[in-house]
Write a protein that holds these residues in place. Sequence first.
Motif, PDB file in Angstrom:
ATOM      1  N   LEU A 191       0.662  -0.832   0.125  1.00  0.00           N
ATOM      2  CA  LEU A 191      -0.286   0.166   0.120  1.00  0.00           C
ATOM      3  C   LEU A 191       0.759   0.936  -0.036  1.00  0.00           C
ATOM      4  CD1 LEU A 191      -3.180  -0.997   2.649  1.00  0.00           C
ATOM      5  CD2 LEU A 191      -3.402   0.541   0.092  1.00  0.00           C
ATOM      6  N   HIS A 192       2.106   1.370   0.856  1.00  0.00           N
ATOM      7  CA  HIS A 192       2.719   1.777   1.086  1.00  0.00           C
ATOM      8  C   HIS A 192       3.365   2.777  -0.386  1.00  0.00           C
ATOM      9  CE1 HIS A 192       6.135   4.792   2.742  1.00  0.00           C
ATOM     10  NE2 HIS A 192       5.191   5.436   2.870  1.00  0.00           N
ATOM     11  N   ALA A 193       4.551   1.557  -0.906  1.00  0.00           N
ATOM     12  CA  ALA A 193       5.018   1.803  -1.636  1.00  0.00           C
ATOM     13  C   ALA A 193       3.807   2.156  -3.455  1.00  0.00           C
ATOM     14  CB  ALA A 193       6.244   1.254  -2.354  1.00  0.00           C
ATOM     15  N   GLY A 194       3.251   1.369  -3.703  1.00  0.00           N
ATOM     16  CA  GLY A 194       1.808   1.150  -4.440  1.00  0.00           C
ATOM     17  C   GLY A 194       1.088   1.878  -4.807  1.00  0.00           C
ATOM     18  N   VAL A 195       0.558   2.797  -3.079  1.00  0.00           N
ATOM     19  CA  VAL A 195      -0.344   4.110  -3.432  1.00  0.00           C
ATOM     20  C   VAL A 195      -0.157   5.130  -2.778  1.00  0.00           C
ATOM     21  CG1 VAL A 195      -2.845   4.599  -2.441  1.00  0.00           C
ATOM     22  CG2 VAL A 195      -2.491   2.303  -3.357  1.00  0.00           C
ATOM     23  N   LEU A 196       0.120   4.960  -0.980  1.00  0.00           N
ATOM     24  CA  LEU A 196       1.037   6.430  -0.670  1.00  0.00           C
ATOM     25  C   LEU A 196       2.109   7.717  -0.903  1.00  0.00           C
ATOM     26  CD1 LEU A 196      -0.479   5.570   1.754  1.00  0.00           C
ATOM     27  CD2 LEU A 196       0.759   6.200   3.101  1.00  0.00           C
ATOM     28  N   MET A 197       2.903   6.618  -1.655  1.00  0.00           N
ATOM     29  CA  MET A 197       3.914   7.612  -2.392  1.00  0.00           C
ATOM     30  C   MET A 197       2.751   9.103  -3.629  1.00  0.00           C
ATOM     31  SD  MET A 197       7.412   5.353  -2.209  1.00  0.00           S
ATOM     32  CE  MET A 197       8.244   6.303  -2.692  1.00  0.00           C
ATOM     33  N   LYS A 198       1.891   7.766  -3.863  1.00  0.00           N
ATOM     34  CA  LYS A 198       1.362   8.747  -4.942  1.00  0.00           C
ATOM     35  C   LYS A 198       0.562   9.825  -4.312  1.00  0.00           C
ATOM     36  CE  LYS A 198       2.723   5.186  -7.446  1.00  0.00           C
ATOM     37  NZ  LYS A 198       3.673   4.437  -6.622  1.00  0.00           N
ATOM     38  N   LEU A 199       0.033   9.887  -3.679  1.00  0.00           N
ATOM     39  CA  LEU A 199       0.026  11.352  -2.958  1.00  0.00           C
ATOM     40  C   LEU A 199       0.676  12.039  -3.173  1.00  0.00           C
ATOM     41  CD1 LEU A 199      -2.319   9.766   0.191  1.00  0.00           C
ATOM     42  CD2 LEU A 199      -2.455   9.748  -1.716  1.00  0.00           C
ATOM     43  N   GLY A 200       1.925  11.892  -2.286  1.00  0.00           N
ATOM     44  CA  GLY A 200       2.524  13.343  -2.419  1.00  0.00           C
ATOM     45  C   GLY A 200       2.734  13.527  -4.057  1.00  0.00           C
ATOM     46  N   ALA A 201       3.082  13.221  -5.080  1.00  0.00           N
ATOM     47  CA  ALA A 201       3.452  13.653  -6.793  1.00  0.00           C
ATOM     48  C   ALA A 201       1.564  13.942  -7.157  1.00  0.00           C
ATOM     49  CB  ALA A 201       3.340  11.960  -7.182  1.00  0.00           C
ATOM     50  N   PHE A 202       0.683  13.311  -6.212  1.00  0.00           N
ATOM     51  CA  PHE A 202      -0.761  13.689  -6.316  1.00  0.00           C
ATOM     52  C   PHE A 202      -0.867  14.991  -5.904  1.00  0.00           C
ATOM     53  CE2 PHE A 202      -5.145  14.143  -5.953  1.00  0.00           C
ATOM     54  CZ  PHE A 202      -6.132  13.607  -6.633  1.00  0.00           C
ATOM     55  N   GLY A 203      -1.025  15.173  -5.024  1.00  0.00           N
ATOM     56  CA  GLY A 203      -0.418  16.530  -4.445  1.00  0.00           C
ATOM     57  C   GLY A 203      -0.059  17.510  -5.438  1.00  0.00           C
ATOM     58  N   ILE A 204       1.478  17.413  -5.393  1.00  0.00           N
ATOM     59  CA  ILE A 204       2.664  18.269  -6.192  1.00  0.00           C
ATOM     60  C   ILE A 204       1.340  18.839  -7.094  1.00  0.00           C
ATOM     61  CG2 ILE A 204       3.768  19.134  -7.725  1.00  0.00           C
ATOM     62  CD1 ILE A 204       5.466  17.066  -5.958  1.00  0.00           C
ATOM     63  N   LEU A 205       0.510  17.818  -7.961  1.00  0.00           N
ATOM     64  CA  LEU A 205       0.107  18.079  -9.392  1.00  0.00           C
ATOM     65  C   LEU A 205      -1.665  18.929  -8.739  1.00  0.00           C
ATOM     66  CD1 LEU A 205      -0.356  18.143 -12.515  1.00  0.00           C
ATOM     67  CD2 LEU A 205      -1.525  15.709 -11.262  1.00  0.00           C
ATOM     68  N   ARG A 206      -2.789  18.182  -8.017  1.00  0.00           N
ATOM     69  CA  ARG A 206      -3.697  18.835  -7.463  1.00  0.00           C
ATOM     70  C   ARG A 206      -2.839  19.475  -7.260  1.00  0.00           C
ATOM     71  NH1 ARG A 206      -6.805  17.124  -9.870  1.00  0.00           N
ATOM     72  NH2 ARG A 206      -8.506  15.717  -9.322  1.00  0.00           N
ATOM     73  N   VAL A 207      -3.050  20.098  -6.463  1.00  0.00           N
ATOM     74  CA  VAL A 207      -2.778  21.738  -5.443  1.00  0.00           C
ATOM     75  C   VAL A 207      -1.587  22.651  -5.711  1.00  0.00           C
ATOM     76  CG1 VAL A 207      -2.292  22.628  -2.909  1.00  0.00           C
ATOM     77  CG2 VAL A 207      -3.268  20.394  -3.253  1.00  0.00           C
ATOM     78  N   GLY A 208      -0.260  21.788  -6.163  1.00  0.00           N
ATOM     79  CA  GLY A 208       0.609  22.617  -6.548  1.00  0.00           C
ATOM     80  C   GLY A 208       0.250  23.581  -7.184  1.00  0.00           C
ATOM     81  N   MET A 209       0.749  22.263  -8.524  1.00  0.00           N
ATOM     82  CA  MET A 209       0.568  23.008 -10.326  1.00  0.00           C
ATOM     83  C   MET A 209      -0.874  23.534 -10.073  1.00  0.00           C
ATOM     84  SD  MET A 209       2.806  20.118 -11.884  1.00  0.00           S
ATOM     85  CE  MET A 209       2.252  20.290 -13.559  1.00  0.00           C
TER      86      MET A 209
END
Lengths: 501, 634
Positions: free
Chosen positions: A259-277
Motif C-alpha cells: 500500500l505504501h509504495a503502491g499507493v501512498l507515495m502517489k499521494l505526494g505526486a498527486f498533491g503536487i499536481l492537484r494542489v501545487g500545479m
Amino acid sequence: MGGVLFALIAIPVCTAVVIMAVPSRYPQLVRYISLLSAGAQFVLSIIVFFAYEFQGSRGLRFGFRVDWLENVGFLGKHGISLHLAVDGIAAPLVMLTGLVIFAAVFVSWNISYRNKDFFVLLFLLVAGVFGVFESQDLFFLFFWYEVAVLPMYLLIAVWGASSNFGTFVRTKEYGAMKLVLYLVAGSVLIFVGIFATFVEADRGTFDLPVLGQVQYDSGFQKAVFPFYMIGFGVLAGMWPFHTWSPDGHVAAPTGVSMLHAGVLMKLGAFGILRVGMTLLPAGAEFWAPVLMTLGVIGALYGAVSALAQTDLKYMVGYSSVSHMGYVLMGLATMNDIGVNGAVLQMFAHGAMTALMFTNVGAVYDQAHTRDMTIFGGIAKKMPRHSAFWAIAGLSSLGLPGLAGFVAEFHIFVGTFQAGYYWAGAAGILAAAITATYILRMLARAYFGPLNEQWENLKEMRLGEQFAAALLIAFLLFMGLWPTPFIDRISDSVRNIPGITS
Amino acid sequence: MLLPLGSFSVIALVSFLGLTRDGSWSTRYSGYLTIAAIFFAFLFSLWALDSAIDADGARVGFDGHKWIVVGGLDVHIGITLDGLSALMLVVVTSVSLLVQVYSQEYMRGDDGYNRYYAFMSLFTASMLGLVLASNIVQLFVFWELVGLCSYLLIGFWFYKDSARRAATKAFLVTRVGDLGFLIGILIIFSQTGKLGIGDIHEAAIAGAIGSTALTLFALGLFAGAAGKSAQFPLHVWLPDAMEGPTPVSALIHAATMVAAGVYLVARFFPVFSESEEAITTVAAIGAVTAIIASLLAIVATDIKRVMAYSTISQLGYMMMGLGVFGIVAAIFHLFTHAFFKALLFLGAGSMNHATGTFDMRKMGGLAKYMPVTFWTVFVASMALVGIFPLAGFWSKDEILSDAWDDRPWVFVVALIGVFLTAVYVGRMLFLTFGGEYKGGEEPEHGEPGGHAEPHESPPLMLVPLVALAVMAAVAGLVNLDDGLETLIVGWLPKESEELVTHGGFQWWIALSSTAAGLAGLGAAWLVYGARVVQPGRVRHFAEPLPEILENKYYLDWLYEELFVRGVVLGGAAWLLSLWDRYVIDGAVNGIGTAARWGADQARLLQAGQAQLYASAMLIGVVGAIAGILIIDAK
C-alpha cells in the motif's frame, strides 16, 4: 453516482469500526470481513474508472458535497465541506487504490499477531488514501492525507521486521519513526502552504474549484509553490528527502509495503499536481527546472543505489525512489504529454511495485531472508513465483507490452518536447541501469543451479498467486491497451492551467 | 501475426497452469498448436507476398488503429505491407515452421516443452509484428519483444549457470543499443512531430529535418540495429547466446531476429541515404564486424560458436551492402543467409544429437555415420562460402559488385572476408566430418560411451534439413532476372530509389570471389584435411594474434570486469549507498540528536524550582513592558 465516491471512503471506515467490534478470538471472521470489504472497494473503484465519461463536457465527475462549516467566522459559502469528485487524473488512481487494497488483503491473510488491529489500521489508511484522491476541498484533502500517513507508524512499529546487516542494524522502530518524522515534516510545509493560499485567495472557502479560479500574484505563487513541492515531494520520495522510503518499506510488513509504495507515495505526486500545479501555475513554471533536476537525480540515484543492494526489499525500495523520480520528471515537463506520462507512471509503478513486494513477501515468509546472494536457482522450486517476479521486473525496466513502457515513453517524449534533452537522456540511462539490477537479481537469486539449502521451498500461497495475477492483469491492460487510461487522463490534464500542449 | 500470438496465449496459459505437473495432457498439443498456427501464418505470408508482387512492391494500404493519442503525440498502430515486409514475412514464417517441426524431435522429453513452444510462438508473433509495423513506436515495441523472447530462450535452461549469464548479457548488451534507438525516436519526434514510418521518410527526403538531427536519428537507429544484429562493438552477446537450445539459435540467432537490425536500416533507407555520415558509419561498422568476427570463427572450437561468429560476420556483410546503397543486395543476402545459416545450425543440432557435444575436437568422421546431415550441411557450407551456383554465391556477389561500384575499399574488405569465411568453413567441415570419430562427449559421471557410435538423426529432424538444403541451393536463382529487385525497392520513394546502387553481374568479380573462396578452402585443407601444415606452426607464425583472438579482443573483459564490475558496481553504486547512509541519514540523524540535546537542555528549565520560574516570569514581564514602551515611543 456521487454516492459511489462517498461509499469508497465510508466502506473502509465502517469496516474498521465493524472489525473493532469483532471479538479477537475470531481471527478468521476478521479476515473474511476484510476480504469482503476490500472486494467491494475494488469493484466500486473499477466502476468509478469505467463509468467516467471522458467525452463531452469537461470537468469533475460524480460530485458529492456535504457542508461542514459554512458562514461561520472567517468561512463563507462552502467554507469547509466534504466535497468529493474525481477527474480523469484521480479516476485511475482510485482504481489503483481499490486494486492494491484488494491484493494486500490476500497477501496479509496469514497475519496472526493481533490481526484485528492490523486490519483496522489498514482500512483507516485506505480511507485516507481514497479521501485524498477524491477531495475537492483543501481542508479535507489535508485531513485525509494525515489519516493516510499516521496509521503507518503503528503498522510498521508493531507488525514490521527489523533487519540485521552485520555491520549495522535497522530496527523496525527506527524505520517507523524515520518515516513518520519525514512525512510529518512534509505535512507542516503543506499546512503552511494551504493557509497561505487560503488567506491570499480571500474567498472564505477551502473549496478547490473556487480557489482554482483565483489569479494569484506571481510573487506569491513563486514563494508558496516550494511548500507544496517539497511538502508533498517528501511523500513522493523526492531526492534528497527520500531516505525514509527504503528504510520504511523494508521495515513494514508486506501488505503495508504494497500500500505504501503502491499507493501512498502517489499521494505526494498527486498533491503536487492537484494542489501545487493547479492552483499556482506560475509558481510551478518557475520551479519546474528545479523539480526536473530533483526528479532526474532521484531517477538515477535510486537506480544506482538499487544496483548496490543485495537485500531484495531494499532493491525494490530504491527502485521506487527511481520510478517516482520519473513521475516528478513528467510533472516538471509542464506539457500534456509529460504530465500524462507522470500520471500513467503513478499507476504503472503502483501496480508493479505492489507486485514486487508481494513477491518479496512470499519468498521471505519461507526463507526468512531477503539476501539475494544466498539464494540461487529457486526458479526450479517456485516457478510461478519466479514468473511473477520476471513480469514485475520487466515492467519496471520498461519492456513494451507492460505498463511501465507506456508511462516512461510519455515521460521521455515530454522531456524532449519541453527541451530538457539532458533530462530525457539521463532518464533513459536510468532505465538501462534498472534493466541491469533487475536482470542481475533474477540471474542471481532465481536462475542458475539450485542452492541445496533451498531444497524445501514451496510455491507461493494460492492467495498470493491470485493477488499477483490480478496485478499482472492490470499491468498488461495498461501495457497493451493504454487508450482508456490516456483518454481519461488527457481529458483532465488539458484543463490544468499552465500545461502546454 | 495473430495466429502465433493466439497460440502463445493458449500455450502460455495452459503451460502455466500445468507448470508443476509433469507429463500432463497438455504437453503433446503445444507443439502441434504452434506448428498449425505458424503453418497458417506461412500460408497468409505467401498470400501477402502475392499481393505485394501484384503491387510491384509498393505499399498495400491498411487503416491504423488508435493506440496512444495525447496532444501532439499520436501513435496509431497499423500494418505496412510492401515488397520488403512481404519478403521478410515469408522468410520468418518458413524458417520458423521448419524449426518448429525439427524441435518436435529435438526438444522431446524436455521438462520445459510447453514453455519452449509458448516462447517460440510469442517470438514468431513478435517478429511478424516487427516486420509489419507501420509506426516507429510500434516497431520499437515488437523490437523489444523479440529481444525479450531471445532472453527467455537463451536462458531456457535457466538452471545452468552459463545460460543465466548468457541470457542476462544478451539482454543488457542489446539494450544498450536499444537506448540509442529510443533516443532516435525522441529526436525525430521532437523535430518533426511524426512517428509514422512513411511520414518520417517524407520528412527526411523533403529536407524538413536539420542535418545534425537527421544524422543523430539515423545513428540512434543504427545503434539499435547494431545491438540486435550483433555488430561491433555490441557483438559480444551473440556467441554466448548459443547457450540456448539449438533450434532457437537457428531461428532467432541466425535467420530472423538478428537480421532485424538489417531490416531496420533497410526500412529507414530513405533516412540513411540522406545522411552521408550515417551511411558511412553503417559501411564501416559492417566492414569491421565482418573481418573481426570471421577471424574469431577460425579459432573457436565449439561448432555453434563458429557459426555464431559466422552469423555476425555475414550480418556485417549485409550492413556493408546497405552502406554502399546496395539495399537490394543486402536484403537478398538476408534472404539467402536465413536458409543456409538456419540449416547449418540445425545440422549442428543433429550432430549434437549424435555425439552429445558441440566441441568439434571431439567429433570427426561423421560423414560416414550421418550422410543426410553431412550432405545438407555441405550444401549450406558451400552456399556460405559462395560457391556457384548455390544461394550465397548470387547474393554475396551482388554485395561485392555494389561495393565496387560505390566504395572500392569496402570491396577489398569484403573480398578478404570471403577468404576468411572459406577458411573457417573448411576447418569446420574437416574437423567434424573428416578424419576419424573421436568419441564425442563422455558424460561427466555415470554410463560412459553413451555416444560411442554416432547415428543419423530421426526423420522428423532430417525433413527440415533437406527442405532448407533445397532452399540454400536454389534461393539464389530467384533474383536471376532481377525478380527481387522490384519487390525490394518498389516501396521506396522516387528520390531514394534513384540512390540505390545497381552493381550488376560482372565476370571478374564473380571469378575473384570464387577464387578467394577456393583459396580459403584450400588453406583449411592444408591444415585440417591433408595435415601438411601443423596448426601449431600456423599459430606460432601468427603470434600474438591467436592470444588476442582467444580472448575475443579483450572486449568481454573490458565490458564486464572494467566497466560493469569496476566502474558501476565498485565505484558509483558503492559510493551512493555510503552517501545515503552517512551523509543524508547522518544529517537527518544529526538533526534528531540535536533536537534531543536541545530538549535535554530545555528540560533543565522545568526542574520544579519555584525560584527559577519566578525569576523567569519577572524577566518576561520586564521585557514585555520594555517592549511596549519602546514601540509606543515611536
